[in-house]
Design a protein around this motif. Structure first.
Motif, short mmCIF file in Angstrom:
data_model
loop_
_atom_site.label_atom_id
_atom_site.label_comp_id
_atom_site.label_asym_id
_atom_site.label_seq_id
_atom_site.Cartn_x
_atom_site.Cartn_y
_atom_site.Cartn_z
N LEU A 129 10.64 -4.80 -16.08
CA LEU A 129 9.81 -5.84 -15.43
C LEU A 129 10.44 -6.34 -14.13
O LEU A 129 9.73 -6.64 -13.17
N GLU A 130 11.80 -6.40 -14.14
CA GLU A 130 12.49 -6.86 -12.93
C GLU A 130 12.26 -5.87 -11.79
O GLU A 130 12.00 -6.26 -10.64
N HIS A 131 12.36 -4.52 -12.12
CA HIS A 131 12.10 -3.51 -11.08
C HIS A 131 10.67 -3.59 -10.58
O HIS A 131 10.40 -3.48 -9.37
N ARG A 132 9.75 -3.76 -11.53
CA ARG A 132 8.34 -3.86 -11.12
C ARG A 132 8.13 -5.09 -10.24
O ARG A 132 7.36 -5.06 -9.27
N LEU A 133 8.82 -6.21 -10.62
CA LEU A 133 8.68 -7.43 -9.83
C LEU A 133 9.23 -7.22 -8.42
O LEU A 133 8.63 -7.65 -7.43
N ASP A 134 10.41 -6.54 -8.34
CA ASP A 134 10.99 -6.28 -7.01
C ASP A 134 10.06 -5.39 -6.17
O ASP A 134 9.82 -5.64 -4.97
N ALA A 135 9.53 -4.32 -6.84
CA ALA A 135 8.63 -3.43 -6.09
C ALA A 135 7.37 -4.16 -5.64
O ALA A 135 6.88 -3.99 -4.51
N ALA A 136 6.83 -4.99 -6.57
CA ALA A 136 5.63 -5.74 -6.20
C ALA A 136 5.91 -6.71 -5.07
O ALA A 136 5.11 -6.86 -4.13
N ALA A 137 7.08 -7.38 -5.13
CA ALA A 137 7.45 -8.31 -4.04
C ALA A 137 7.61 -7.57 -2.72
O ALA A 137 7.19 -8.04 -1.67
N THR A 164 1.84 -7.85 11.69
CA THR A 164 1.91 -6.95 12.84
C THR A 164 0.54 -6.74 13.46
O THR A 164 0.36 -6.76 14.68
N ALA A 165 -0.48 -6.51 12.57
CA ALA A 165 -1.84 -6.33 13.07
C ALA A 165 -2.34 -7.58 13.79
O ALA A 165 -2.96 -7.50 14.87
N LEU A 166 -2.05 -8.75 13.19
CA LEU A 166 -2.45 -9.99 13.85
C LEU A 166 -1.74 -10.16 15.18
O LEU A 166 -2.33 -10.64 16.17
N GLN A 167 -0.44 -9.75 15.20
CA GLN A 167 0.31 -9.86 16.45
C GLN A 167 -0.29 -8.94 17.52
O GLN A 167 -0.42 -9.33 18.69
N ARG A 200 6.22 -4.63 -1.91
CA ARG A 200 4.91 -4.22 -1.40
C ARG A 200 4.14 -5.39 -0.80
O ARG A 200 3.49 -5.27 0.24
N ARG A 201 4.24 -6.53 -1.49
CA ARG A 201 3.53 -7.70 -0.95
C ARG A 201 4.10 -8.12 0.38
O ARG A 201 3.36 -8.47 1.32
N LEU A 202 5.45 -8.03 0.48
CA LEU A 202 6.09 -8.39 1.74
C LEU A 202 5.68 -7.41 2.85
O LEU A 202 5.42 -7.82 3.99
N GLU A 203 5.62 -6.10 2.49
CA GLU A 203 5.22 -5.11 3.49
C GLU A 203 3.77 -5.34 3.93
O GLU A 203 3.44 -5.21 5.11
N ARG A 204 2.89 -5.66 2.94
CA ARG A 204 1.53 -5.93 3.30
C ARG A 204 1.44 -7.14 4.23
O ARG A 204 0.69 -7.14 5.21
#
Length: 520
Positions: free
Chosen positions: A373-381, A393-396, A383-387
Motif C-alpha cells: 500500500l505504501e508503494h501504491r501510495l507513493d506511485a499515486a502521489a 506546465t500547460a497552464l504556463q 502520478r498526481r504530482l506529475e499530472r
C-alpha cells in the motif's frame, strides 16, 4: 440620246462599255432617287466584310438589295429570310455585272401581321433550344439584400419600383440605365444583364441577389427590343434570378419566357421581389410566440408527470420508517454483542495462547500489505504530482501564449497610436505653419494698406503737412492766419518753418531782468 444601232455607214456615236454603264447608272439614279419597296426577304448573306446582301422578291420578280457595313449596324430591324418588309433606299447599278440593285438604309416590317409571324417563328426557334424550359428556372431569393434594376432612369417605372420597395421592405437598389425603346434598346439591355452577372461577389460594387428588367406599356413596335434574340439569350444565361416586368399585363415579350418569373407590371415585380416588412415582423412574432409556447409545454409536461408519479409513490418518509426502526433496534443490540465477542476472544486467547509463528506470519502478511500500500501510495502521489506538474506546465504555456498575444496586440496598438500621434503631430505642425503664414500674409497686407493709406506716402507725392504751435495740424487759411509761425512737414520727416501773410507780428521777448536780492 438614241442608243439604238444605226444602219451601216451612219455617223452615230460609239460608246465604250464603261460609258454605257455610267449612262445607265445615271439614268436610274435620276429616275429613282429614293424609293420604298415592299417585298419578302429571300436569300440573306452576311460576309466577313460586314456588308449585308439579301433579295427582295414577290411572286414574279427578285430585286437584289445591299446594306453597307456602317448602315447595317444601325438598322432597327435585322432582315431574316421569309420576313415581309418595306425597304427604303436608292436604286443604282453594279457595272461589274451589269445588274441593278437597291442600296437599303432602312427596313421596317410590313404591318403588324409580319411582326407577329416573325415573333412566333423566333419564339419557336428559341424554345427548341430549351431556353424557355421550366426546369431551368430558379426560385427567387426570399430576402434579397441588393436588387439590380435594368430600366430607363428618367421614366415613371423606376419611381414606381422604388416607391413600392420603400413601402414594403426597404432594401438597396442598383440601377443600370438603358434605353427601353429604339435601336439601342436590345444591346444595352443585354449588356446590363451580363454586366450585373459579371460583378464579383464581395467587390466594391455589391453583386445583386435579384434582377428586375422593367419597362412601361407600349405598342408591339415599342416593346420590340425585348423580343430580340440577344436580350432573350442574356436573360436565359443570367446566373442571378431575373424578373421580367415589360409592358402591361396583356403585353407579352420573349424575355418573359426566358426569365425566372414574369410580373404583369413593374409594381408587381417589386411586390414579387420583397415581402411586406410588417407582415414579416408579424409572422416572426407569431413564430416566436409559438416557440415560447412549445418550450413551455415541453418543460411543464415532464414536470406535471413527475408530480403525478410522486403522488403515486407516496411519502418518502413512510418508505423508510420501518428500515429506520430496524436500524435503531440493531444499533441497540450492537454494543452488547461487540462486548460479548471481545470477552469470548480474550477467554480463548487466555486458554489457548496464539502461537508465535502464527503471530509472526500474521505480522509479516500485514507488513507486506502495508509495504504494498505504501508503494501504491507513493506511485499515486507521484502520478498526481506529475499530472499537477503537467497541468501547471500547460497552464504556463497557455499563459505565456496569452501574454505574448497581449504583448503583440499591445505593441501593435502602441505602434498604431504612435503612427496616429506622428500623423497628428505632422498635421499640427503643418496647421501651425499654415496659420503662421496666413497671419504673416494678413499682417503684410495690413502693413501695405497702412503704408498706402498713411500720410508718408501722400507726402512723397508732393504734399506737405502744415503744423502750428504744439505740433497741431492746420487745415484752413483762417487757422493759419491766427498763428505767427508755422512749420511745413515734408517727406522723410523734413520740416521748414514759415510765416503766413497777414499773420500778427511776432512779439519780441524782453530780456529777463536779474532778481535783486537784499542782503539784509
Amino acid at each position: 440620246m438614241d442608243l439604238l444601232e444605226d444602219a451601216p455607214g451612219s455617223n452615230a456615236h460609239e460608246f465604250t462599255v464603261s460609258e454605257l454603264s455610267g449612262a445607265v447608272k445615271r439614268s436610274l439614279e435620276d429616275q429613282f432617287g429614293r424609293v420604298r419597296v415592299r417585298g419578302e426577304i429571300g436569300r440573306v448573306s452576311r460576309p466577313s466584310s460586314g456588308h449585308l446582301y439579301f433579295d427582295l422578291k414577290d411572286d414574279r420578280s427578285v430585286l437584289t438589295a445591299v446594306t453597307w457595313k456602317g448602315q447595317a449596324a444601325k438598322l432597327a430591324q435585322r432582315p431574316e429570310e421569309g420576313m415581309e418588309v418595306i425597304a427604303t433606299g436608292r436604286i443604282t447599278t453594279f457595272p461589274g455585272q451589269s445588274k441593278y440593285q437597291l442600296i437599303v438604309d432602312q427596313i421596317e416590317p410590313a404591318g403588324l401581321g409580319a411582326l407577329m409571324a416573325m415573333l412566333e417563328k423566333r419564339r419557336q426557334a428559341l424554345a427548341a433550344e430549351g431556353l424557355f424550359d421550366e426546369g431551368r428556372k430558379r426560385p427567387l431569393p426570399a430576402l434579397p439584400r441588393v436588387i439590380g434594376v435594368v430600366t430607363s432612369p428618367s421614366g415613371a417605372v423606376i419611381r414606381d419600383i422604388l416607391h413600392r420597395l420603400r413601402d414594403r421592405f426597404p432594401t438597396r437598389v442598383l440601377i443600370w440605365p438603358v434605353a427601353v425603346q429604339g435601336e439601342g434598346c436590345a444591346p444595352q439591355v443585354a449588356a446590363a444583364i451580363r454586366g450585373f452577372n459579371d460583378l464579383a461577389v464581395g467587390g466594391p460594387i455589391p453583386r445583386p441577389d435579384l434582377l428586375i428588367v422593367a419597362r412601361g406599356g407600349g405598342s408591339l413596335e415599342d416593346l420590340w427590343g425585348f423580343n430580340e434574340e440577344a436580350v432573350v439569350r442574356a436573360a436565359a444565361e443570367s446566373r442571378i434570378p431575373l424578373i421580367s416586368a415589360v409592358g402591361h399585363e396583356t403585353d407579352t415579350t420573349l424575355i418573359d419566357f426566358a426569365s425566372d418569373r414574369r410580373a404583369p407590371t413593374p409594381t408587381a415585380a417589386a411586390e414579387m421581389a420583397v415581402p411586406v416588412l410588417a407582415d414579416l415582423a408579424a409572422r416572426l412574432a407569431e413564430s416566436q410566440a409559438r416557440l415560447t409556447r412549445c418550450a413551455t409545454v415541453h418543460v411543464e409536461r415532464p414536470r406535471q408527470r413527475l408530480r403525478d408519479l410522486a403522488r403515486a409513490l407516496g411519502r418518502p418518509a413512510a418508505l423508510t420508517e420501518g428500515a429506520r426502526q430496524r436500524l435503531d433496534l440493531w444499533a441497540g443490540r450492537l454494543d452488547p454483542a461487540l462486548q460479548g465477542l471481545i470477552r469470548a476472544r480474550r477467554h480463548q486467547l487466555a486458554v489457548r495462547p496464539m502461537p508465535v509463528a502464527l503471530l509472526r506470519r500474521f505480522m509479516d502478511g500485514k507488513g507486506h500489505t502495508l509495504h504494498r500500500l505504501e508503494h501504491r501510495l507513493d506511485a499515486a502521489a507521484t502520478r498526481r504530482l506529475e499530472r499537477r506538474r503537467d497541468r501547471m506546465t500547460a497552464l504556463q504555456e497557455r499563459l505565456d501564449a496569452s501574454l505574448a498575444r497581449v504583448m503583440a496586440t499591445t505593441r501593435r496598438a502602441i505602434t498604431v497610436q504612435d503612427q496616429k500621434l506622428a500623423d497628428l503631430s505632422r498635421r499640427l505642425d503643418l496647421a501651425v505653419q499654415r496659420a503662421v503664414r496666413s497671419r504673416n500674409d494678413a499682417l503684410q497686407r495690413v502693413d501695405r494698406m497702412r503704408q498706402s493709406l498713411g500720410h508718408e506716402e501722400t507726402l512723397k507725392r508732393g504734399f506737405v503737412i502744415v503744423r502750428g504751435p504744439e505740433d497741431s495740424v492746420i487745415t484752413s487759411i483762417e487757422d493759419a492766419r491766427h498763428h505767427a509761425r508755422l512749420e511745413l512737414q515734408f517727406a522723410n520727416d523734413q520740416k521748414l518753418p514759415v510765416r503766413p501773410e497777414g499773420a500778427p507780428p511776432r512779439q519780441s521777448r524782453k530780456p529777463r531782468q536779474p532778481e535783486q536780492k537784499s542782503l539784509f
